[in-house]
Write a protein that holds these residues in place. Structure first.
Motif, PDB file in Angstrom:
ATOM      1  N   ARG A   2       0.852  -1.188   0.000  1.00 37.96           N
ATOM      2  CA  ARG A   2       0.000   0.000   0.000  1.00 37.96           C
ATOM      3  C   ARG A   2       0.889   1.240   0.000  1.00 37.96           C
ATOM      4  O   ARG A   2       1.839   1.334   0.782  1.00 37.96           O
ATOM      5  CB  ARG A   2      -0.927  -0.017   1.209  1.00 37.96           C
ATOM      6  CG  ARG A   2      -1.992  -1.116   1.151  1.00 37.96           C
ATOM      7  CD  ARG A   2      -2.831  -1.143   2.412  1.00 37.96           C
ATOM      8  NE  ARG A   2      -2.073  -1.644   3.555  1.00 37.96           N
ATOM      9  CZ  ARG A   2      -2.266  -1.265   4.808  1.00 37.96           C
ATOM     10  NH1 ARG A   2      -3.182  -0.362   5.105  1.00 37.96           N
ATOM     11  NH2 ARG A   2      -1.547  -1.777   5.781  1.00 37.96           N
ATOM     12  N   TYR A 164      -5.565   0.162  -6.700  1.00 36.15           N
ATOM     13  CA  TYR A 164      -6.935   0.466  -6.290  1.00 36.15           C
ATOM     14  C   TYR A 164      -6.903   1.422  -5.105  1.00 36.15           C
ATOM     15  O   TYR A 164      -5.982   1.401  -4.280  1.00 36.15           O
ATOM     16  CB  TYR A 164      -7.678  -0.819  -5.913  1.00 36.15           C
ATOM     17  CG  TYR A 164      -7.728  -1.818  -7.040  1.00 36.15           C
ATOM     18  CD1 TYR A 164      -8.767  -1.797  -7.957  1.00 36.15           C
ATOM     19  CD2 TYR A 164      -6.706  -2.758  -7.208  1.00 36.15           C
ATOM     20  CE1 TYR A 164      -8.801  -2.705  -9.013  1.00 36.15           C
ATOM     21  CE2 TYR A 164      -6.735  -3.659  -8.259  1.00 36.15           C
ATOM     22  CZ  TYR A 164      -7.783  -3.629  -9.158  1.00 36.15           C
ATOM     23  OH  TYR A 164      -7.805  -4.517 -10.206  1.00 36.15           O
ATOM     24  N   SER A 200      -3.470   0.592  -3.226  1.00 38.85           N
ATOM     25  CA  SER A 200      -3.066  -0.800  -3.028  1.00 38.85           C
ATOM     26  C   SER A 200      -2.889  -1.450  -4.390  1.00 38.85           C
ATOM     27  O   SER A 200      -3.755  -1.323  -5.262  1.00 38.85           O
ATOM     28  CB  SER A 200      -4.135  -1.569  -2.238  1.00 38.85           C
ATOM     29  OG  SER A 200      -4.174  -1.162  -0.896  1.00 38.85           O
ATOM     30  N   SER A 202      -2.261  -4.603  -7.213  1.00 36.99           N
ATOM     31  CA  SER A 202      -3.023  -5.818  -7.503  1.00 36.99           C
ATOM     32  C   SER A 202      -2.527  -7.015  -6.703  1.00 36.99           C
ATOM     33  O   SER A 202      -3.268  -7.991  -6.514  1.00 36.99           O
ATOM     34  CB  SER A 202      -2.953  -6.129  -9.005  1.00 36.99           C
ATOM     35  OG  SER A 202      -3.535  -5.079  -9.748  1.00 36.99           O
ATOM     36  N   VAL A 205      -4.681  -6.340  -3.545  1.00 38.27           N
ATOM     37  CA  VAL A 205      -6.099  -6.512  -3.882  1.00 38.27           C
ATOM     38  C   VAL A 205      -6.166  -7.585  -4.966  1.00 38.27           C
ATOM     39  O   VAL A 205      -6.192  -7.297  -6.159  1.00 38.27           O
ATOM     40  CB  VAL A 205      -6.719  -5.195  -4.380  1.00 38.27           C
ATOM     41  CG1 VAL A 205      -8.189  -5.392  -4.727  1.00 38.27           C
ATOM     42  CG2 VAL A 205      -6.567  -4.098  -3.328  1.00 38.27           C
ATOM     43  N   PRO A 208     -10.656  -7.568  -7.144  1.00 42.40           N
ATOM     44  CA  PRO A 208     -11.427  -6.354  -6.846  1.00 42.40           C
ATOM     45  C   PRO A 208     -12.926  -6.594  -6.774  1.00 42.40           C
ATOM     46  O   PRO A 208     -13.677  -5.716  -6.334  1.00 42.40           O
ATOM     47  CB  PRO A 208     -11.074  -5.433  -8.022  1.00 42.40           C
ATOM     48  CG  PRO A 208     -10.699  -6.341  -9.131  1.00 42.40           C
ATOM     49  CD  PRO A 208     -10.023  -7.512  -8.475  1.00 42.40           C
ATOM     50  N   LEU A 211     -14.507  -7.682  -2.358  1.00 47.07           N
ATOM     51  CA  LEU A 211     -14.060  -6.811  -1.273  1.00 47.07           C
ATOM     52  C   LEU A 211     -15.264  -6.303  -0.482  1.00 47.07           C
ATOM     53  O   LEU A 211     -16.262  -5.878  -1.065  1.00 47.07           O
ATOM     54  CB  LEU A 211     -13.291  -5.605  -1.834  1.00 47.07           C
ATOM     55  CG  LEU A 211     -12.051  -5.890  -2.678  1.00 47.07           C
ATOM     56  CD1 LEU A 211     -11.541  -4.606  -3.304  1.00 47.07           C
ATOM     57  CD2 LEU A 211     -10.966  -6.559  -1.828  1.00 47.07           C
ATOM     58  N   ASN A 283      -8.457  -4.456   2.362  1.00 46.45           N
ATOM     59  CA  ASN A 283      -7.127  -4.473   1.752  1.00 46.45           C
ATOM     60  C   ASN A 283      -6.689  -3.118   1.188  1.00 46.45           C
ATOM     61  O   ASN A 283      -5.657  -3.036   0.515  1.00 46.45           O
ATOM     62  CB  ASN A 283      -7.032  -5.532   0.640  1.00 46.45           C
ATOM     63  CG  ASN A 283      -7.258  -6.924   1.159  1.00 46.45           C
ATOM     64  OD1 ASN A 283      -6.943  -7.229   2.295  1.00 46.45           O
ATOM     65  ND2 ASN A 283      -7.842  -7.775   0.331  1.00 46.45           N
ATOM     66  N   ILE A 284      -7.483  -2.083   1.438  1.00 49.88           N
ATOM     67  CA  ILE A 284      -7.076  -0.740   1.026  1.00 49.88           C
ATOM     68  C   ILE A 284      -7.006   0.162   2.253  1.00 49.88           C
ATOM     69  O   ILE A 284      -5.931   0.604   2.643  1.00 49.88           O
ATOM     70  CB  ILE A 284      -8.033  -0.149  -0.038  1.00 49.88           C
ATOM     71  CG1 ILE A 284      -8.098  -1.080  -1.254  1.00 49.88           C
ATOM     72  CG2 ILE A 284      -7.545   1.242  -0.460  1.00 49.88           C
ATOM     73  CD1 ILE A 284      -9.115  -0.645  -2.303  1.00 49.88           C
TER      74      ILE A 284
END
Length: 294
Positions: A2, A164, A200, A202, A205, A208, A211, A283-284
């Motif tokens: 990230r 993302y 973040s 790939s 994440v 996508p 999530l 995850n973000i």
């Protein structure tokens, strides 16, 4: 990994730093290792030039980078990227189609989009209209029904997906509902969009379309609205949205594409000055903004 954009470290000549949180959860200032890595866009350029992934470039530089305090990351995060353009997609979830029908006197327009192969895409914001974490989002002073729209944001560099982020497509429902041709005024104005807190990649994440996304709105220190959903509810894939955005369209170097919302407050709710909006995506991270009238 990230990637965050932060004010520069005390021993750096640069005013801003690109900070990465690695797979172990430690934070490193990549700009301290190389001033050529002063932003996420510059990191993406380096990845292109070396034919490596963004995360591979970062891993190569971590051993030379200053470590940053994790406690400072969230509180001081700026927009992770300053996109040349922010685009957005509409009616990509069934609840969004229902909400658009409820607000509009011409519901067939939204039914047609939801059932069509071609998605709704529109230019959402320019850099000057986009804010970051803990900045204030705006609602129009000539509107009486305004809502946040939490969305997964796709970050593109030179037309390719590189990561993302979390986005907030703040919208005036009554202006758009009066006539679909008023969409630009309902969507594009001062402080109409926020992105953050990080990008973040790939690798982080992995899917996508799987999530959890949640929205919380606080007013006077009490929860005024709270709900969650999953990006698995999207009726249009990220790949399809990106493919249509590229069609016959010269894209700027870096942009963010917001992918639509599945979290719509009830018709009785409208944002007020001082409201705090928090959006979380797996995850973000969490994007937090207060609200002002513009």
């Amino acid at each position: 990994m990230r990637y965050y954009r932060l004010p520069g470290g005390e021993h750096q000549s640069s005013s801003e730093s690109l900070v990465v949180i690695d797979d172990e959860g430690d934070a490193y200032d990549l700009t301290s290792a190389s001033e050529d890595l002063g932003s996420f866009t510059e990191l993406a350029r380096a990845a292109n030039a070396s034919n490596q992934s963004i995360d591979a470039i970062a891993r190569d530089r971590i051993s030379e980078a200053d470590q940053r305090n994790l406690d400072d990351i969230e509180a001081n995060a700026l927009r992770p990227v300053v996109p040349d353009e922010v685009w957005a997609a509409g009616v990509t979830y069934s609840i969004s189609e229902k909400a658009r029908k409820a607000e509009s006197g011409k519901p067939e327009v939204y039914i047609d989009v939801y059932e069509s192969e071609r998605p709704e895409l529109f230019l959402k914001a320019t850099p000057s209209r986009t804010v970051g974490p803990y900045d204030s989002i705006g609602v129009r002073g000539d509107s009486d029904w305004d809502v946040p729209e939490p969305e997964l944001g796709i970050v593109l560099h030179r037309g390719e997906v590189v990561g993302y982020t979390v986005g907030n497509d703040v919208s005036s429902r009554d202006i758009e509902g009066e006539n679909p041709l008023y969409l630009p005024q309902a969507k594009v104005y001062d402080r109409c969009c926020s992105v953050g807190p990080c990008v973040s990649t790939s690798e982080t994440v992995e899917d996508p379309h799987d999530l959890t996304m949640s929205l919380t709105i606080e007013r006077d220190e009490e929860i005024a609205y709270e709900d969650s959903t999953s990006t698995s509810e999207m009726a249009t894939s990220c790949e399809t949205l990106v493919e249509y955005l590229r069609r016959h369209n010269t894209l700027p170097e870096t942009l963010v594409l917001l992918t639509g919302t599945a979290l719509v407050p009830p018709e009785t709710f409208t944002l007020e000055e001082g409201d705090r909006v928090s959006i979380d995506i797996d995850n973000i991270g969490r994007l937090v903004n207060d609200t002002v009238i513009v």
